[in-house]
Each structure stands twice: as C-alpha cells, then as structure tokens.
Write a protein that holds these residues in place. Structure first.
Motif, short mmCIF file in Angstrom:
data_model
loop_
_atom_site.label_atom_id
_atom_site.label_comp_id
_atom_site.label_asym_id
_atom_site.label_seq_id
_atom_site.Cartn_x
_atom_site.Cartn_y
_atom_site.Cartn_z
N PRO A 1 -10.78 -5.73 16.81
CA PRO A 1 -12.28 -5.31 16.45
C PRO A 1 -12.89 -6.33 15.65
O PRO A 1 -12.38 -6.83 14.79
N GLY A 2 -14.24 -6.47 15.88
CA GLY A 2 -15.09 -7.44 15.07
C GLY A 2 -15.27 -7.14 13.67
O GLY A 2 -15.62 -7.91 12.90
N ASP A 3 -14.90 -5.95 13.10
CA ASP A 3 -14.68 -5.74 11.89
C ASP A 3 -13.53 -5.80 11.10
O ASP A 3 -13.28 -5.48 10.06
N TRP A 4 -12.52 -6.29 11.89
CA TRP A 4 -11.22 -6.56 11.07
C TRP A 4 -11.29 -7.96 10.77
O TRP A 4 -11.96 -8.92 11.24
N HIS A 5 -10.68 -8.00 9.50
CA HIS A 5 -10.80 -9.25 8.69
C HIS A 5 -9.54 -9.76 8.15
O HIS A 5 -8.99 -8.69 7.40
N ALA A 6 -8.97 -10.72 8.35
CA ALA A 6 -7.53 -11.21 7.90
C ALA A 6 -7.45 -11.11 6.26
O ALA A 6 -6.48 -10.54 5.73
N ARG A 7 -8.49 -11.49 5.64
CA ARG A 7 -8.41 -11.34 4.09
C ARG A 7 -8.93 -9.92 3.67
O ARG A 7 -8.11 -9.46 2.89
N PHE A 8 -10.01 -9.63 3.92
CA PHE A 8 -10.42 -8.43 3.45
C PHE A 8 -10.30 -6.96 4.00
O PHE A 8 -10.11 -5.97 3.12
N SER A 9 -9.24 -7.01 5.17
CA SER A 9 -8.72 -5.63 5.69
C SER A 9 -7.34 -5.67 5.39
O SER A 9 -6.92 -4.76 5.34
N CYS A 10 -6.68 -6.76 4.66
CA CYS A 10 -5.48 -6.71 4.02
C CYS A 10 -5.04 -6.13 2.87
O CYS A 10 -5.75 -6.21 1.96
N ILE A 11 -4.11 -5.07 3.17
CA ILE A 11 -3.70 -4.21 2.02
C ILE A 11 -2.39 -4.62 1.37
O ILE A 11 -1.90 -3.71 0.44
N GLY A 12 -1.65 -5.50 1.82
CA GLY A 12 -0.27 -5.78 1.45
C GLY A 12 -0.02 -7.11 1.72
O GLY A 12 -0.26 -7.67 2.94
N ARG A 13 0.58 -7.79 0.63
CA ARG A 13 1.25 -9.58 0.91
C ARG A 13 2.56 -9.52 0.54
O ARG A 13 2.72 -8.93 -0.69
N ARG A 14 3.26 -9.98 1.21
CA ARG A 14 4.71 -10.17 0.93
C ARG A 14 5.09 -11.75 0.89
O ARG A 14 4.69 -12.40 1.72
N TYR A 15 5.68 -12.21 -0.26
CA TYR A 15 6.29 -13.60 -0.34
C TYR A 15 7.57 -13.58 -0.64
O TYR A 15 8.27 -12.73 -1.18
N ARG A 16 8.15 -14.75 -0.33
CA ARG A 16 9.61 -14.65 -0.40
C ARG A 16 9.73 -16.19 -1.19
O ARG A 16 9.18 -17.00 -0.72
N TYR A 17 10.76 -16.11 -2.31
CA TYR A 17 11.07 -17.36 -2.77
C TYR A 17 12.57 -17.63 -2.77
O TYR A 17 13.39 -16.90 -3.01
#
Lengths: 253, 253
Positions: free
Chosen positions: B103-119
């Motif tokens: 949808p046009g209101d979906w935003h990769a940055r602002f809609s994101c509620i969780g981020r996962r990193y691996r080191y």
C-alpha cells in the motif's frame, strides 16, 4: 646419517579460497596454492621444500582442510612454522589451520585412504552476492530427493569413464565410490562425495548429471545408462568448479 | 487523482555484500547500495525513484534481507521488476530477493517495528580466507558464555550514550534492546541483536565491549558500569564493520 634423515616432515592442514588460483598444483601460466605455500616456506626457512598434497584441485576449486606435507631441515616448532607461514602468505586467501610433525614415511598423497568433497549449489532465482565463485547457482527449482535417489546408482565399484576428464592421468577408470549424498537446507543443495580416490573431474561430472536429474531433464535411469555407457560423450553436464570444496583427507589410525 | 496516486509502491528485499560500498546511503565520495539500486531502477523504468530503507548501514556492513521501497509510475509486474533490477545490478554484489506491491502508506523505514542484526566473529588463530571482510577474526580464545551473560545487562530500556557514535543523529539515546544473544558453533561466535531501532554504531559498540568480556579483559560489571556511565569515552572497543549483517526488518501484521 643421510642428509634426508636430517629433515623433519611437517603435515599441514590448509584452507584456501580457490578463486584467484589456477588450481592447487604449480602452473607455469598462473598462481597456484602450492607455489604460494612453497614460497612462504622458503621465506621462512630459506629452504626450497616441495609441498605434496592429498589432492590436486582444479582452477577455482576450494579447500576446507587439504592435507599436505613438506620436509624442513631447519629446527622449528610446528606452531612457529604455522604462524610464520600464515604471516608470509598474506594477503593470499590461504590459511594454515594445523601443523604437526609426522613420521618420515607419512605421505599426504600416498598414505591417504579417503577423500571427501562437498559441492554447493545455491538453488535460487536471484544472483549470488557473497558466494560468487563459491557456489553454483541454479535458478530453476531442483528436486534434491530425486538427485539423492539417482546418486545411489553411482555408489559402489564402477568404471567411471563417463565421469572422467579426457585429461585424467589415472591408470584405471575403476573407482569405488563410498558415498554420494544430496541434501537441502533452505536454498542450498549440498552434494557430499566420499571415496578412497577420485578421477579427474569425477565429482563435477557426477554433480552436473545429478543437476539434470534435479531439473527433471534426466531420470535416474538416464544417469545409470550414462554410467554403463563408459563413454565421456554420454556425460550430460560438467558442473562448474565454483561450488567444489575439498573437505578432508583420511589417513590410517 | 493526484500525480502521486498514479505510482505503485514496491517493497524490495535486498541482499548485499557490503565490502565494495561506502554504506547503504548515497554518498558523494563513493559507491553505495542505494545508488546502485536507484540507478538500476532508472535503467529499467526511466524514472528517478528514491529508495527508502529500514536501516542505513555503514561502510562495509552487509545485508541479508534489508527491506526497502520505491514508487514507480510505469506499469510493471513485481516479478518482472525484480528480474530486471537483478539483471541491471550485475556485477555489483547486490541481489533483489523479493519484490511485492505494498500500500502507498507502507514505509520501509517508518512502518518498521523491529530490526535484527547479526554479528559474526571467527574465533581462530589462522587468518581468514573465504570470510575476509565478512567476519571479525579474534585470534585468542573467547568465552562466549561469559559474553552472553554480560550481554543481558544491556537488554531492556537504557540510555545507550556509551554505545552511540558521536555522529548519531537520533534525538534520544534511550533505546529498548529486546535481545542480545551470544552463541558459538565451532569457531564461530554469533551475536544476535534485536530492537525496534538502534543508535548509530550501537551494535558494533556493544559487540566490541562483549569481545573484551570474552577475552577476560572486562567483567560483566565493567560492561554494566560502562552503560551506566552514559559516556562515549567509557566505550571499551568498537567492533569492525566486517562482521555486521542487517538480518531483517519486522513490520506489523
């Protein structure tokens, strides 16, 4: 005491990324893993030692734990030798993972009673990023179970002429294949091959034909017929070197 | 209907090897993942679309499934767009793994509620071969259990000023860290970090200090004290970008 007796034999365990090399063995026309290690050894010891290995991998083939040996006259502890070789090898993508003293009659090639290879297929639509040159990408879905089932036709003692490079120098095309397993984890299809020894291009030739089975272009019966034909012209496909890894060498005891 | 309504928003899932890039975000002084994909999109569509992403990774940091979006006016099916982008991106080590209309209101940055990193730490004496630039090699043995235990001091809502780059643009140093797990498989020590969002350099700063704990140079109490100090000067070590991977972004639903 003879001069030869004054040297110590060191067994090396070698990991290498095959991408920049013309193969393991010294070549007149380009860099090899053997040459890089021999030159590192010369830089460390001042001696021109010859490096012998369990297998001679082709250009672009990788090694996770290749076994090799060389004889050195200078008194040096294995750990020190390993550290010094690794320092001199930089920035080549070759790492000496292990170094130990072995008896003078131990031979990386002739004492070896088992060799294991792994072939990595990445079965996905998208191109490779991290694994460019480190895996064979097959875009269309492949059936790993059909591949595994067909692979069992190749296990055992057979004349592998179909799966042998025309440049193969082995005296006989008869080889006993102990294991040829195909498994999948997510988009990775892994082929594991184990035998006392292999013919030149044997693993890549077997994997190429198994990929045809996985794609539904060959049946298990086609693979069996290709084996029975004992004719290189019946080979379906030779898999690229990219996905092939020498995993380990087995010795008695 | 406004002009904006005439575009379609596409969500992309992007894998990239960060080694040749100055980072995700466009930079005047070198290649970036964003620029490469935007240029590929222009080559495909003739439109100057801006690519938005869930996270902006630093130079040398990698992505396994970065989420991003862009708006395109031209009528094109998601699968066709993905294939065309991958073709244009070659030979850059960037792959579009997924492409779908959102949808046009979906935003990769602002809609994101969780981020996962691996080191990824490779804990071994020998230098890296396949993973040069893809992992942090620590030569001396590290205690991953001590690292995991100490890491739990950082989980929860804290002022992460100590673990924040001086260049961080976030308004507040308060972040809630959901998970910081350290595990080992053979010589690989993996740190997994999950949060709604992270400060600039937060994961690398946490991993750097955990490595000090693993080496026995810091105790868990030292790590806790560094956190409490809320002072960048109390940071023990910032881990190199090599071992850091953006794993995935989480969205509602």
């Amino acid at each position: 005491m003879s001069e030869a007796a004054a040297t110590t034999r060191f067994r090396l365990t070698v990991e290498f990324d095959g991408r920049p090399f013309m193969g393991w063995q010294r070549q007149a026309h380009g860099p090899s893993v053997q040459q890089a290690i021999e030159e590192a050894a010369f830089a460390v010891t001042g001696e021109r030692a010859v490096l012998h290995a369990a297998g001679r991998t082709d250009a672009g083939v990788h090694g996770l734990a290749m076994a090799a040996h060389l004889d050195i006259a200078r008194d040096i502890a294995p750990f020190r030798l390993m550290e010094a070789l690794n320092a001199k090898l930089r920035p080549a993508p070759i790492a000496i993972l292990g170094c130990e003293v072995v008896p003078g009659d131990w031979h990386a090639r002739f004492s070896c009673i088992g060799r294991r290879y792994r072939y990595v297929i990445v079965n996905r639509r998208a191109p490779l990023t991290f694994e460019t040159g480190l895996a064979w990408r097959i875009a269309q879905p492949i059936d790993h179970e059909a591949m595994h089932e067909a692979a069992q036709h190749l296990v055992g003692l057979h004349d592998f002429t179909t799966f042998r490079s025309v440049h193969c120098q082995a005296q006989s095309p008869l080889k006993s294949l102990d294991r040829l397993d195909v498994s999948r984890k997510d988009d990775r299809v892994i082929v594991v091959a184990a035998a006392r020894s292999f013919l030149h291009h044997q693993v890549r030739s077997m994997v190429g034909c198994l990929a045809l089975v996985g794609q539904g272009r060959w049946t298990g019966a086609d693979l069996k017929a290709a084996l029975k034909a004992r004719d290189r012209n019946e080979l379906g496909l030779n898999a690229p070197s990219d996905g092939l890894y020498f995993v380990r060498a087995v010795y008695p005891g």
